[in-house]
Design a protein around this motif. Structure first.
Motif, PDB file in Angstrom:
ATOM      1  N   TYR A  58       0.838  -1.206   0.000  1.00  0.00           N
ATOM      2  CA  TYR A  58       0.000   0.000   0.000  1.00  0.00           C
ATOM      3  C   TYR A  58       0.869   1.250   0.000  1.00  0.00           C
ATOM      4  O   TYR A  58       0.391   2.326   0.326  1.00  0.00           O
ATOM      5  CB  TYR A  58      -0.931  -0.022   1.222  1.00  0.00           C
ATOM      6  CG  TYR A  58      -2.011  -1.071   1.112  1.00  0.00           C
ATOM      7  CD1 TYR A  58      -1.714  -2.427   1.315  1.00  0.00           C
ATOM      8  CD2 TYR A  58      -3.314  -0.743   0.765  1.00  0.00           C
ATOM      9  CE1 TYR A  58      -2.688  -3.401   1.185  1.00  0.00           C
ATOM     10  CE2 TYR A  58      -4.295  -1.714   0.632  1.00  0.00           C
ATOM     11  CZ  TYR A  58      -3.969  -3.039   0.843  1.00  0.00           C
ATOM     12  OH  TYR A  58      -4.938  -4.005   0.702  1.00  0.00           O
ATOM     13  N   LYS A  59       2.158   1.105  -0.374  1.00  0.00           N
ATOM     14  CA  LYS A  59       3.043   2.255  -0.188  1.00  0.00           C
ATOM     15  C   LYS A  59       2.736   3.399  -1.148  1.00  0.00           C
ATOM     16  O   LYS A  59       3.073   4.542  -0.879  1.00  0.00           O
ATOM     17  CB  LYS A  59       4.519   1.855  -0.222  1.00  0.00           C
ATOM     18  CG  LYS A  59       5.049   1.345  -1.525  1.00  0.00           C
ATOM     19  CD  LYS A  59       6.547   1.010  -1.342  1.00  0.00           C
ATOM     20  CE  LYS A  59       7.249   0.820  -2.668  1.00  0.00           C
ATOM     21  NZ  LYS A  59       6.661  -0.240  -3.510  1.00  0.00           N
ATOM     22  N   ASN A  60       2.056   3.104  -2.246  1.00  0.00           N
ATOM     23  CA  ASN A  60       1.651   4.180  -3.162  1.00  0.00           C
ATOM     24  C   ASN A  60       0.146   4.424  -3.182  1.00  0.00           C
ATOM     25  O   ASN A  60      -0.364   5.171  -4.014  1.00  0.00           O
ATOM     26  CB  ASN A  60       2.130   3.863  -4.582  1.00  0.00           C
ATOM     27  CG  ASN A  60       3.644   3.888  -4.660  1.00  0.00           C
ATOM     28  OD1 ASN A  60       4.273   4.797  -4.118  1.00  0.00           O
ATOM     29  ND2 ASN A  60       4.234   2.883  -5.283  1.00  0.00           N
ATOM     30  N   ILE A  61      -0.552   3.765  -2.257  1.00  0.00           N
ATOM     31  CA  ILE A  61      -1.998   3.969  -2.139  1.00  0.00           C
ATOM     32  C   ILE A  61      -2.241   5.266  -1.366  1.00  0.00           C
ATOM     33  O   ILE A  61      -1.471   5.623  -0.475  1.00  0.00           O
ATOM     34  CB  ILE A  61      -2.637   2.774  -1.368  1.00  0.00           C
ATOM     35  CG1 ILE A  61      -2.507   1.480  -2.175  1.00  0.00           C
ATOM     36  CG2 ILE A  61      -4.070   3.059  -0.949  1.00  0.00           C
ATOM     37  CD1 ILE A  61      -3.449   1.346  -3.342  1.00  0.00           C
ATOM     38  N   PHE A  89      -4.295   1.525   9.037  1.00  0.00           N
ATOM     39  CA  PHE A  89      -3.122   2.222   8.501  1.00  0.00           C
ATOM     40  C   PHE A  89      -1.808   1.759   9.146  1.00  0.00           C
ATOM     41  O   PHE A  89      -0.818   1.538   8.442  1.00  0.00           O
ATOM     42  CB  PHE A  89      -3.247   3.741   8.673  1.00  0.00           C
ATOM     43  CG  PHE A  89      -4.440   4.352   7.986  1.00  0.00           C
ATOM     44  CD1 PHE A  89      -4.966   3.794   6.824  1.00  0.00           C
ATOM     45  CD2 PHE A  89      -5.040   5.501   8.491  1.00  0.00           C
ATOM     46  CE1 PHE A  89      -6.064   4.366   6.187  1.00  0.00           C
ATOM     47  CE2 PHE A  89      -6.127   6.081   7.854  1.00  0.00           C
ATOM     48  CZ  PHE A  89      -6.646   5.513   6.708  1.00  0.00           C
ATOM     49  N   ASP A  90      -1.809   1.622  10.489  1.00  0.00           N
ATOM     50  CA  ASP A  90      -0.556   1.262  11.166  1.00  0.00           C
ATOM     51  C   ASP A  90      -0.180  -0.207  10.953  1.00  0.00           C
ATOM     52  O   ASP A  90       0.891  -0.636  11.365  1.00  0.00           O
ATOM     53  CB  ASP A  90      -0.642   1.561  12.670  1.00  0.00           C
ATOM     54  CG  ASP A  90      -0.619   3.060  12.942  1.00  0.00           C
ATOM     55  OD1 ASP A  90      -0.406   3.837  11.981  1.00  0.00           O
ATOM     56  OD2 ASP A  90      -0.825   3.458  14.103  1.00  0.00           O
ATOM     57  N   ARG A  91      -1.056  -0.949  10.309  1.00  0.00           N
ATOM     58  CA  ARG A  91      -0.788  -2.373  10.084  1.00  0.00           C
ATOM     59  C   ARG A  91      -0.462  -2.658   8.617  1.00  0.00           C
ATOM     60  O   ARG A  91      -0.289  -3.802   8.226  1.00  0.00           O
ATOM     61  CB  ARG A  91      -1.997  -3.183  10.567  1.00  0.00           C
ATOM     62  CG  ARG A  91      -2.267  -2.900  12.060  1.00  0.00           C
ATOM     63  CD  ARG A  91      -3.641  -3.366  12.490  1.00  0.00           C
ATOM     64  NE  ARG A  91      -3.707  -4.802  12.569  1.00  0.00           N
ATOM     65  CZ  ARG A  91      -4.836  -5.505  12.647  1.00  0.00           C
ATOM     66  NH1 ARG A  91      -5.996  -4.888  12.630  1.00  0.00           N
ATOM     67  NH2 ARG A  91      -4.804  -6.804  12.723  1.00  0.00           N
ATOM     68  N   LEU A  92      -0.444  -1.593   7.806  1.00  0.00           N
ATOM     69  CA  LEU A  92      -0.054  -1.711   6.400  1.00  0.00           C
ATOM     70  C   LEU A  92       1.234  -0.906   6.208  1.00  0.00           C
ATOM     71  O   LEU A  92       1.687  -0.227   7.130  1.00  0.00           O
ATOM     72  CB  LEU A  92      -1.148  -1.140   5.485  1.00  0.00           C
ATOM     73  CG  LEU A  92      -2.543  -1.758   5.568  1.00  0.00           C
ATOM     74  CD1 LEU A  92      -3.515  -0.948   4.708  1.00  0.00           C
ATOM     75  CD2 LEU A  92      -2.526  -3.210   5.117  1.00  0.00           C
ATOM     76  N   ASP A  93       1.767  -0.919   4.992  1.00  0.00           N
ATOM     77  CA  ASP A  93       2.972  -0.114   4.714  1.00  0.00           C
ATOM     78  C   ASP A  93       2.614   1.239   4.099  1.00  0.00           C
ATOM     79  O   ASP A  93       3.445   1.866   3.444  1.00  0.00           O
ATOM     80  CB  ASP A  93       3.927  -0.895   3.791  1.00  0.00           C
ATOM     81  CG  ASP A  93       3.295  -1.276   2.463  1.00  0.00           C
ATOM     82  OD1 ASP A  93       2.042  -1.198   2.349  1.00  0.00           O
ATOM     83  OD2 ASP A  93       4.024  -1.667   1.532  1.00  0.00           O
ATOM     84  N   ILE A  94       1.393   1.695   4.339  1.00  0.00           N
ATOM     85  CA  ILE A  94       0.985   2.985   3.758  1.00  0.00           C
ATOM     86  C   ILE A  94       1.627   4.135   4.549  1.00  0.00           C
ATOM     87  O   ILE A  94       1.588   4.134   5.787  1.00  0.00           O
ATOM     88  CB  ILE A  94      -0.560   3.118   3.726  1.00  0.00           C
ATOM     89  CG1 ILE A  94      -0.980   4.384   2.955  1.00  0.00           C
ATOM     90  CG2 ILE A  94      -1.182   3.134   5.126  1.00  0.00           C
ATOM     91  CD1 ILE A  94      -2.455   4.404   2.575  1.00  0.00           C
ATOM     92  N   PRO A  95       2.274   5.102   3.852  1.00  0.00           N
ATOM     93  CA  PRO A  95       2.824   6.244   4.590  1.00  0.00           C
ATOM     94  C   PRO A  95       1.687   7.075   5.192  1.00  0.00           C
ATOM     95  O   PRO A  95       0.651   7.258   4.548  1.00  0.00           O
ATOM     96  CB  PRO A  95       3.560   7.055   3.510  1.00  0.00           C
ATOM     97  CG  PRO A  95       3.688   6.150   2.323  1.00  0.00           C
ATOM     98  CD  PRO A  95       2.550   5.174   2.410  1.00  0.00           C
ATOM     99  N   ARG A  96       1.896   7.564   6.417  1.00  0.00           N
ATOM    100  CA  ARG A  96       0.837   8.333   7.082  1.00  0.00           C
ATOM    101  C   ARG A  96       0.373   9.527   6.262  1.00  0.00           C
ATOM    102  O   ARG A  96      -0.801   9.878   6.260  1.00  0.00           O
ATOM    103  CB  ARG A  96       1.332   8.836   8.436  1.00  0.00           C
ATOM    104  CG  ARG A  96       0.864   7.940   9.525  1.00  0.00           C
ATOM    105  CD  ARG A  96       0.786   8.629  10.850  1.00  0.00           C
ATOM    106  NE  ARG A  96       0.440   7.585  11.804  1.00  0.00           N
ATOM    107  CZ  ARG A  96       0.604   7.653  13.096  1.00  0.00           C
ATOM    108  NH1 ARG A  96       1.129   8.733  13.627  1.00  0.00           N
ATOM    109  NH2 ARG A  96       0.243   6.661  13.855  1.00  0.00           N
ATOM    110  N   GLU A  97       1.364  10.144   5.560  1.00  0.00           N
ATOM    111  CA  GLU A  97       0.990  11.350   4.798  1.00  0.00           C
ATOM    112  C   GLU A  97       0.084  11.023   3.611  1.00  0.00           C
ATOM    113  O   GLU A  97      -0.470  11.923   2.992  1.00  0.00           O
ATOM    114  CB  GLU A  97       2.226  12.143   4.361  1.00  0.00           C
ATOM    115  CG  GLU A  97       3.192  11.404   3.454  1.00  0.00           C
ATOM    116  CD  GLU A  97       4.259  10.607   4.212  1.00  0.00           C
ATOM    117  OE1 GLU A  97       4.044  10.278   5.404  1.00  0.00           O
ATOM    118  OE2 GLU A  97       5.302  10.317   3.606  1.00  0.00           O
TER     119      GLU A  97
END
Ligand code: PGA
Length: 240
Positions: A58-61, A89-97
């Motif tokens: 999810y890093k580009n989601i 969110f905290d359990r995926l690799d998605i950046p907070r921003e």
């Protein structure tokens, strides 16, 4: 509207997850419109499990959430930003921003609504996940909300305060106001995925599918969306 009826909540969540996984593998930079509430928890659990076990990234989601209580921020365990970080969110690799919610602590709420509308105008949701309230609301668009509304401040309906009181220590603790995407922002999504489970949603689901398109049942506007999928369990489908 495409209607999928599943026997149980778990099967409903699995069917929703299949749609989500298909989207994020096809488009790893998709914009996901997300919802809080108990309904999508089974979907979020499956997204986390899939990320851990199969490495779906999810890093580009980017995400946009529907709503937030006025007066609550990330430190409050009743806020929607807290809910989303903890459950997804905290359990995926998605950046907070890359994650967005209306800011319930904004000093100027009108300006915050304008900010959120500008943000949404620049990032159309590839999919918008929705639950439905027992009174037919979607997000915090309560009965009577104009279909043309964009992000706005709402006073919550008494029925919504009662429904949500189970998540607070006392009914008095439920905030009386929220910031919410409007129906126009929701209808702007390319695809809608609305989920409902349990007998207490059956009446609202009937209005959503079979009722007149009326502002008295906000979810009925989805009948006008060109790509809307409803996934329900049998209890919620019992009046169809
Ligand atoms: P729930 O809420 O998922 O907790 O039932 C849905 C809603 O009120 O939109």
């Amino acid at each position: 509207m495409k209607i999928v009826i599943q026997k149980t909540y778990e099967e409903m969540s699995e069917a929703a997850f299949e749609m989500m996984r298909e989207l994020v593998t096809r488009n790893p930079a998709a914009v996901l419109g997300l919802a809080t509430g108990t309904t999508p928890l089974g979907l979020y659990e499956r997204m986390v499990k899939d990320h851990r076990e199969r490495g779906t990234s999810y890093k580009n989601i980017r995400t946009v959430n529907l709503d937030e209580y006025v007066g609550l921020g990330p430190e409050s365990d009743q806020s929607y930003i807290y809910f989303m970080r903890k459950n997804l969110f905290d359990r995926l690799d998605i950046p907070r921003e890359n994650t967005n919610l209306p800011n319930g602590l904004a000093e100027n709420l009108e300006r915050e609504c304008e900010r959120y509308n500008r943000l949404l105008a620049g990032m159309q949701q590839d999919i918008q996940v929705l639950g439905i309230g027992s009174n037919g609301h979607i997000a915090f668009n309560e009965p009577g909300t104009p279909f043309g509304a964009e992000t706005h401040v709402v006073a919550l309906a008494e029925s919504t305060i009662r429904d949500n009181a189970r998540l607070f220590a006392r009914e008095e603790d439920v905030p009386r106001k929220a910031l919410t995407m409007g129906l126009k922002n929701i209808m702007h999504a390319k695809q809608i995925l609305i989920l409902a489970n349990g007998a207490n949603k059956a009446h609202a689901v009937r209005g959503l599918v079979c009722g007149p398109v009326t502002e008295q049942l906000p979810a009925s506007v989805l009948q006008l969306h060109p790509d809307c999928t409803l996934i329900v369990d049998e209890a919620a489908a019992s009046l169809l």
